[in-house]
Design an enzyme around this catalytic site. Structure first.
Site, PDB file in Angstrom:
ATOM      1  N   GLY A  12      -1.822 -72.205  14.046  1.00  9.86           N
ATOM      2  CA  GLY A  12      -3.028 -71.917  14.816  1.00  9.86           C
ATOM      3  C   GLY A  12      -4.276 -71.881  13.954  1.00  9.86           C
ATOM      4  O   GLY A  12      -4.225 -72.051  12.733  1.00  9.86           O
ATOM      5  N   HIS A  27       6.046 -72.056  16.614  1.00  8.92           N
ATOM      6  CA  HIS A  27       6.924 -72.783  17.541  1.00  8.92           C
ATOM      7  C   HIS A  27       6.401 -74.173  17.856  1.00  8.92           C
ATOM      8  O   HIS A  27       7.104 -74.995  18.447  1.00  8.92           O
ATOM      9  CB  HIS A  27       7.118 -71.984  18.840  1.00  8.92           C
ATOM     10  N   ALA A  83       0.125 -63.555  13.064  1.00  6.20           N
ATOM     11  CA  ALA A  83      -1.029 -64.138  13.748  1.00  6.20           C
ATOM     12  C   ALA A  83      -0.652 -64.832  15.056  1.00  6.20           C
ATOM     13  O   ALA A  83      -1.530 -65.291  15.788  1.00  6.20           O
ATOM     14  CB  ALA A  83      -1.725 -65.134  12.823  1.00  6.20           C
ATOM     15  N   LYS A 143     -10.886 -57.229  21.875  1.00  3.21           N
ATOM     16  CA  LYS A 143     -10.583 -57.042  23.303  1.00  3.21           C
ATOM     17  C   LYS A 143      -9.542 -55.946  23.534  1.00  3.21           C
ATOM     18  O   LYS A 143      -9.292 -55.545  24.668  1.00  3.21           O
ATOM     19  CB  LYS A 143     -10.126 -58.372  23.900  1.00  3.21           C
ATOM     20  N   LEU A 183     -15.452 -68.352  15.692  1.00  2.00           N
ATOM     21  CA  LEU A 183     -16.161 -69.608  15.944  1.00  2.00           C
ATOM     22  C   LEU A 183     -15.306 -70.802  15.552  1.00  2.00           C
ATOM     23  O   LEU A 183     -14.761 -70.852  14.462  1.00  2.00           O
ATOM     24  CB  LEU A 183     -17.461 -69.638  15.148  1.00  2.00           C
ATOM     25  N   SER A 233     -12.437 -71.744  16.710  1.00  2.00           N
ATOM     26  CA  SER A 233     -10.992 -71.674  16.932  1.00  2.00           C
ATOM     27  C   SER A 233     -10.638 -72.333  18.256  1.00  2.00           C
ATOM     28  O   SER A 233     -11.489 -72.507  19.135  1.00  2.00           O
ATOM     29  CB  SER A 233     -10.519 -70.217  16.927  1.00  2.00           C
ATOM     30  N   THR A 242     -21.105 -67.909  31.688  1.00  2.00           N
ATOM     31  CA  THR A 242     -20.726 -67.025  32.797  1.00  2.00           C
ATOM     32  C   THR A 242     -21.889 -66.178  33.297  1.00  2.00           C
ATOM     33  O   THR A 242     -22.095 -66.033  34.500  1.00  2.00           O
ATOM     34  CB  THR A 242     -19.570 -66.097  32.377  1.00  2.00           C
TER      35      THR A 242
END
Length: 607
Positions: free
Chosen positions: A287, A310, A361, A407, A446, A448, A469
């Site tokens: 990732g 994976h 991660a 979050k 930024l 990603s 949004t």
């Protein structure tokens, strides 16, 4: 020109200069008398020829790239010439009855310096003035008359392949005003950019200050934007130091450059003590964060690094990259295909390779997507963390670092709640394990995968509009290298049970981000409009990095703070894990909120 032809031509030219210089020097030194016998001149010429080529090869005069000649090359010529003259003086002394013709040799020395050095620099001047004609090259202004700016100017002036022609510099240092660098004038300061572009028909701008702070860069970019001229920038210092980019690789100014902050210096000693010569394991290694984490770790030369993930292609990609970049290092790079949801596989990997540190991660991180797929979020973010952390505990891993998210603070969505539960799991495990468990929490990354910047770029490439949004939506941002460095540093700082947080400065309005990206892409807001679509499921208007009750006073390291999460009720969590598959999506969300909040909190939220 091929190397062999170039070598032969240089040797022939030097041979001609060296062979004739002693005769010319004898005539200059003794114009009205025949002091030196012809046999002595011939012996001296032969000695000079032999010794010159000997010292020329010792000082690599035939391997220098004379198009880039500078003080170092002049010094090499001076050394080779001086030593060849000194050796010839010894030959004269032995062959001429212990006599040295000092005046003749001094003039010979000067002729050699003048002709051998002049021939090289004459080639450089010819190349710059006649071979590198401007043609269709773009007139280029370089911002920054320091060492990087000088290097860029020199490169552009001497390379045929470049389509840029440097015409001058901009620099804010007062002492450099009205000076010249490489025959190019320093036109003025940052505030003069717009005027300079107009007065000198500038078609391209290069910002050549790799250590520039973001505030200063913003100011320069703001001035460049007024010109509507394409602006490029040198890579950041961290990319130059890590070898990812070279100083010759110009790139477009990105939003990441404008939002970046002064780099937090790592505690190299403590990280090296933790990583160097050890086996380390990274889950989610394919990732955005995981792959950069691997790159950062490789700088500290671990004995072995396990790339666990994976996704077959993503693991293959990072594996190939690391093996290519570190092929000369004695580091064992092991690509491992395995899903963190597969408990047996995680236990098998940790048991077989016995890592000393695990950086976890692997996670599902897309907020709206997880609102629609809460069961998958639980399996990956909660069960995955539980599997890997318990494997670490079972096999005596020294340190386990969880990559978490802002979050997880007062979560209103499934993704945030699952990350909060993951934090709770490792904090609880830390109390009864010999393994040190810690979490690292940061904001939006930024560039990603799934982040807002790639989406905005795609929308701009498609002709717009950019979708945001809400005009007041704000977020904390950091770059991928910043996030990865924080994770590595946390592994060295961890004592157990902490949540490490980077001081991320001020939150950024998503609307401002979109406007900046539009301008940097060379468009106006009339050409690429911004459309507001409304807040998506599970999204907050703003996010926090630490809840007020979690904050501990003071930094534990430069710009790094620490806090503690709430306690987890093991019975509630065990019951949830055993039954979650039977819950509907709505029931699952409610149960998640009951784990991360007290009853009083839930009443207040519903109220």
């Amino acid at each position: 020109m091929g190397y062999r032809i170039r070598l032969v031509l240089l040797i022939l030219m030097d041979s001609l200069i060296v062979s004739t210089a002693i005769f010319v020097a004898a005539w200059i030194a003794y114009p009205y008398e025949s002091v030196i016998h012809i046999s002595s001149l011939i012996i001296s010429a032969i000695a000079l020829l032999v010794f010159h080529h000997l010292f020329a090869f010792i000082y690599n005069l035939y391997k220098k790239v004379w198009a880039y000649a500078s003080v170092g090359e002049v010094t090499a010529i001076a050394k080779a010439v001086t030593l060849s003259i000194a050796a010839t003086a010894l030959v004269q002394y032995l062959s001429s009855g212990f006599v040295i013709y000092k005046r003749a040799l001094l003039v010979t020395w000067m002729l050699h310096i003048l002709l051998i050095g002049g021939s090289r620099f004459g080639w450089r001047i010819y190349r710059e003035r006649y071979m590198n004609k401007a043609g269709n090259k773009k007139r280029t202004l370089i911002v920054g008359a320091g060492s990087a700016g000088a290097m860029i100017a020199r490169q552009l002036k001497t390379e045929n392949s470049s389509d840029l022609l440097p015409v001058g510099f901009i620099d804010d240092e007062q002492s450099k005003q009205k000076m010249q660098l490489f025959d190019l004038p320093i036109f003025g300061q940052t505030k003069d950019i717009e005027k300079v572009v107009q007065n000198h028909t500038i078609e391209h701008i290069i910002i050549a200050i790799p250590s520039l702070k973001s505030d200063d860069l913003n100011q320069i970019v703001a001035e460049c934007k007024k010109t509507k001229i394409k602006t490029q920038i040198l890579p950041k210092m961290e990319d130059l130091m890590s070898g990812k980019l070279s100083v010759h690789q110009l790139k477009d100014v990105e939003v990441e450059d404008l939002l970046g902050r002064e780099t937090v210096e790592l505690d190299i000693h403590s990280i090296s003590r933790n990583v160097t010569g050890e086996t380390v394991m990274v889950t989610g290694a394919g990732g955005s964060i995981g792959s950069e984490l691997c790159r950062q770790l490789m700088r500290f030369t671990p004995k072995k690094i396990l790339l666990v993930g994976h996704g077959e292609y993503s693991i293959y990609t990072i594996d190939m990259e690391l093996k290519e970049n570190y092929k000369n290092e004695q580091i064992e790079i092991v690509p491992v295909i395995g899903d963190v949801q597969d408990r047996a596989r995680m236990f098998e990997i940790v048991k077989e390779h016995k890592p000393v540190i695990i950086y976890h991660a692997a996670a599902h991180k897309h907020v709206p997507l997880m609102e629609y797929n809460p069961h998958e979020a639980v399996k990956n973010n909660i069960l995955g963390t539980k599997n890997v952390s318990e494997a670490a505990d079972a096999f005596g891993v020294r340190t386990f670092v969880l990559v978490s998210s802002d979050k997880a603070v007062n979560p209103t969505n499934v993704m945030g709640a699952t990350k909060r539960v993951a934090e709770m799991i490792i904090e609880d495990l830390n109390k009864r394990s010999s393994t040190v468990f810690a979490a690292v929490r940061f904001g939006n990354v930024l560039g990603s995968r799934g982040s807002v910047i790639p989406l905005f770029k795609k929308q701009i490439n498609n002709g717009g509009p950019i979708t945001v949004t809400d005009p007041e939506m704000t977020r904390y941002f950091m770059t991928i290298p910043e996030a990865s460095r924080l994770v590595v540093q946390a592994g060295a700082l961890a004592k157990g049970g902490e949540v490490f947080v980077l001081d991320m400065g001020e939150p950024v309005k998503i609307t401002d981000l979109a406007k900046n990206l539009i301008k940097l892409s060379g468009y106006t807001e009339e050409e690429i409009p911004i459309v507001y679509t409304g807040i998506r499921p599970g999204e907050k208007m703003y996010e926090e990095l630490l809840d007020d009750s979690e904050i501990l006073p003071g930094e534990v390291y430069e710009k790094i703070y620490v806090g503690k999460t709430s306690k987890v009720n093991q019975n509630v969590l065990t019951l949830f894990i055993s039954q979650y598959e039977s819950y509907t999506n709505e029931e699952l969300k409610n149960h998640l909120m009951q784990i991360v909040y007290t009853k009083e909190d839930l009443i207040l939220m519903k109220g």
